[in-house]
Design an enzyme around this catalytic site. Structure first.
Site, PDB file in Angstrom:
ATOM      1  N   SER A 154      18.264   9.325 -18.238  1.00  0.00           N
ATOM      2  CA  SER A 154      18.099   9.530 -16.794  1.00  0.00           C
ATOM      3  C   SER A 154      19.447   9.820 -16.119  1.00  0.00           C
ATOM      4  O   SER A 154      19.532  10.669 -15.232  1.00  0.00           O
ATOM      5  CB  SER A 154      17.454   8.316 -16.132  1.00  0.00           C
ATOM      6  OG  SER A 154      16.198   8.083 -16.706  1.00  0.00           O
ATOM      7  N   CYS A 167      16.004  -1.150 -18.535  1.00  0.00           N
ATOM      8  CA  CYS A 167      15.405   0.174 -18.336  1.00  0.00           C
ATOM      9  C   CYS A 167      14.470   0.541 -19.462  1.00  0.00           C
ATOM     10  O   CYS A 167      13.257   0.449 -19.337  1.00  0.00           O
ATOM     11  CB  CYS A 167      16.459   1.263 -18.141  1.00  0.00           C
ATOM     12  SG  CYS A 167      15.720   2.917 -18.086  1.00  0.00           S
TER      13      CYS A 167
HETATM   14  N1  APR Z   1       9.035  17.538 -28.448  1.00  0.00           N
HETATM   15  C1  APR Z   1       9.148  16.267 -28.894  1.00  0.00           C
HETATM   16  N2  APR Z   1      10.268  15.522 -28.745  1.00  0.00           N
HETATM   17  C2  APR Z   1      11.319  16.097 -28.135  1.00  0.00           C
HETATM   18  C3  APR Z   1      11.266  17.442 -27.646  1.00  0.00           C
HETATM   19  C4  APR Z   1      10.064  18.170 -27.831  1.00  0.00           C
HETATM   20  N3  APR Z   1       9.920  19.412 -27.407  1.00  0.00           N
HETATM   21  N4  APR Z   1      12.471  17.723 -27.095  1.00  0.00           N
HETATM   22  C5  APR Z   1      13.248  16.616 -27.244  1.00  0.00           C
HETATM   23  N5  APR Z   1      12.559  15.639 -27.869  1.00  0.00           N
HETATM   24  C6  APR Z   1      13.000  14.287 -28.227  1.00  0.00           C
HETATM   25  C7  APR Z   1      14.469  14.163 -28.562  1.00  0.00           C
HETATM   26  O1  APR Z   1      14.727  14.578 -29.883  1.00  0.00           O
HETATM   27  C8  APR Z   1      14.713  12.667 -28.337  1.00  0.00           C
HETATM   28  O2  APR Z   1      14.482  11.917 -29.524  1.00  0.00           O
HETATM   29  O3  APR Z   1      12.842  13.421 -27.109  1.00  0.00           O
HETATM   30  C9  APR Z   1      13.681  12.283 -27.285  1.00  0.00           C
HETATM   31  C10 APR Z   1      14.306  11.900 -25.943  1.00  0.00           C
HETATM   32  O4  APR Z   1      15.075  10.758 -26.150  1.00  0.00           O
HETATM   33  P1  APR Z   1      16.405  10.411 -25.304  1.00  0.00           P
HETATM   34  O5  APR Z   1      17.185  11.623 -25.085  1.00  0.00           O
HETATM   35  O6  APR Z   1      17.028   9.229 -25.960  1.00  0.00           O
HETATM   36  O7  APR Z   1      15.794  10.009 -23.861  1.00  0.00           O
HETATM   37  P2  APR Z   1      15.349   8.574 -23.304  1.00  0.00           P
HETATM   38  O8  APR Z   1      16.529   7.848 -22.788  1.00  0.00           O
HETATM   39  O9  APR Z   1      14.446   7.915 -24.304  1.00  0.00           O
HETATM   40  O10 APR Z   1      14.503   9.019 -22.020  1.00  0.00           O
HETATM   41  C11 APR Z   1      13.324   9.779 -22.144  1.00  0.00           C
HETATM   42  O11 APR Z   1      12.368   8.965 -20.098  1.00  0.00           O
HETATM   43  O12 APR Z   1      13.162   7.591 -18.435  1.00  0.00           O
HETATM   44  C12 APR Z   1      12.964   8.900 -18.835  1.00  0.00           C
HETATM   45  O13 APR Z   1      14.700  10.117 -17.723  1.00  0.00           O
HETATM   46  C13 APR Z   1      14.256   9.664 -18.963  1.00  0.00           C
HETATM   47  O14 APR Z   1      13.188  11.774 -19.083  1.00  0.00           O
HETATM   48  C14 APR Z   1      13.831  10.785 -19.851  1.00  0.00           C
HETATM   49  C15 APR Z   1      12.808  10.132 -20.768  1.00  0.00           C
HETATM   50 ZN    ZN Z   2      16.923   4.546 -17.814  1.00  0.00          ZN
END
Ligand code: APR
Ligand code: ZN
Length: 366
Positions: free
Chosen positions: A42, A166
């Site tokens: 985020s 979070c």
């Molecule tokens: N399909 C499936 N998975 C995907 C894709 C896709 N097209 N694109 C990216 N990912 C995966 C990434 O490889 C990663 O493992 O989505 C995951 C996202 O994880 P993080 O970057 O660690 O994000 P995170 O902190 O878990 O937050 C996820 O929730 O609170 C919200 O703002 C935050 O939008 C964000 C979401």
């Molecule tokens: Zn967060």
């Protein structure tokens, strides 16, 4: 007081690690010495300009620490309390709070990255500096509203406590409070970062049957098996909707979760849901993105599409539940946080997130 903080002056620029001025806590506020701050996507959305926020700003909304000073009239926390920080410090008086949805507090939403009275306690170079989520824990100390701290009954490691601030509450809450997963049901989770892994843990807690982890990176998928996933789908090489349908005998999953944040993955989460399936969108897509769904399919298959913010949880009552679940071995937070950094390394920590390193990163303060 002077404190070291990571300041975002402009979108697209690295965070500036420097001294800033932090005012004393005002009425109803407390000063917290930050123990740990999580590296959450985020904050990255703000750094990239995918989500709007007032600048300059100190980011960081996933944190835990120790109360070192209380402002006038504070009754909810005392000096020395170890606390989890909540990025929706609820006012307790608005309609959303009174209806039991303190995660949607109207006053918090209206005051954004300022304190509840609309002003800031952070300043630098003669400018007011905003507080992401009224937390701003990418700093050695933070002034936060007293309703934004959740005291811990027993001490737990600060990085684990921060995760409950979070990703854990957002993910586990989405599974058990928003979607209310039923035992034995089938679940698909798109995006297995810190939040998605927490959805998987929540689905396992709710005794789901099949739990299908969907991601574009194989390493994340293998990692997801440690948190309760029973099947994995790599969305990089093949259509994830088809694969989830194949794994569920052609029906689709009873509960699907979007935990990356995009219009496309929201549509995929909708499309892979079964008849009467519950689609829960957790990820925050770049501002303005839309997801198209088949309007007839929605009706004919009686699907439900809903959002979930902060796990539909009420921080002050539900975060202690997460702590208990962790202490009784039912939430594997020990395996979740795999990388530790100092505040000075914060830009590297975000580069690691961008590169897709598995698991969660956390900044540790001494
Ligand atoms: N399909 C499936 N998975 C995907 C894709 C896709 N097209 N694109 C990216 N990912 C995966 C990434 O490889 C990663 O493992 O989505 C995951 C996202 O994880 P993080 O970057 O660690 O994000 P995170 O902190 O878990 O937050 C996820 O929730 O609170 C919200 O703002 C935050 O939008 C964000 C979401
Ligand atoms: Zn967060």
């Amino acid at each position: 007081m002077k404190v070291k903080a990571a300041v975002m002056w402009e979108v697209g620029q690295p965070l500036d690690i420097r001294e800033v001025d932090l005012d004393e806590p005002k009425a109803g506020e407390v000063l917290v010495k930050v123990g740990s701050a999580g590296i959450c996507r985020s904050d990255r959305h703000f750094m990239h300009g995918d989500a709007p926020i007032a600048i300059p700003v100190v980011l960081g909304h996933e944190g835990a620490g120790t109360v070192v000073q209380t402002g006038p009239g504070v009754t909810l926390a005392s000096e020395g309390d170890q606390v989890i920080l909540s990025f929706v410090p609820a006012c307790g008086r608005c309609r959303s709070c009174l209806e039991g949805h303190s995660n949607l507090c109207d006053l918090h939403a209206a005051t954004g990255a300022n304190m509840l009275d609309g002003t800031t306690r952070l300043h630098a170079d003669g400018k007011d500096v905003h507080h992401m989520g009224k937390v701003a824990c990418f700093a050695e100390y933070a002034v936060v509203p007293e309703t934004g701290v959740v005291p811990l009954a027993d001490s737990i490691p600060m990085d684990k406590a921060a995760m409950i601030g979070c990703s854990v509450t957002t993910g586990v809450g989405a599974a058990i409070y928003s979607a209310e997963i039923k035992p034995g049901s089938t679940v698909a989770v798109i995006g297995c970062g810190g939040v998605g892994l927490s959805v998987i843990m929540g689905a396992a807690l709710a005794n789901a049957g099949q739990i299908i982890a969907v991601d574009i990176r194989e390493a994340q998928l293998e990692f997801a098996m440690r948190f309760g996933a029973t099947h994995t789908v790599n969305a990089a090489d093949q259509d994830p909707v088809r694969q989830v349908k194949d794994l569920t005998g052609g029906r689709g999953a009873d509960y699907t979760f979007e935990v990356f944040g995009s219009g496309d993955t929201t549509k995929a989460a909708y499309d892979m849901a079964a008849k009467r399936g519950i689609v829960t969108v957790v990820g925050i897509a770049p501002w303005g993105q839309e997801a198209s769904i088949n309007a007839v399919d929605l009706v004919r298959n009686e699907k439900t599409l809903r959002g979930s913010y902060y796990g539909s949880a009420r921080s002050r009552t539900d975060m202690p539940v997460m702590v208990d679940l962790y202490q009784s071995g039912k939430l594997n937070l020990d395996d979740l946080v795999v990388r530790h950094y100092t505040l000075d390394q914060i830009n590297e920590a975000y580069a690691d997130l961008d590169r897709g390193e598995i698991g969660r990163g956390a900044i540790m303060f001494d």
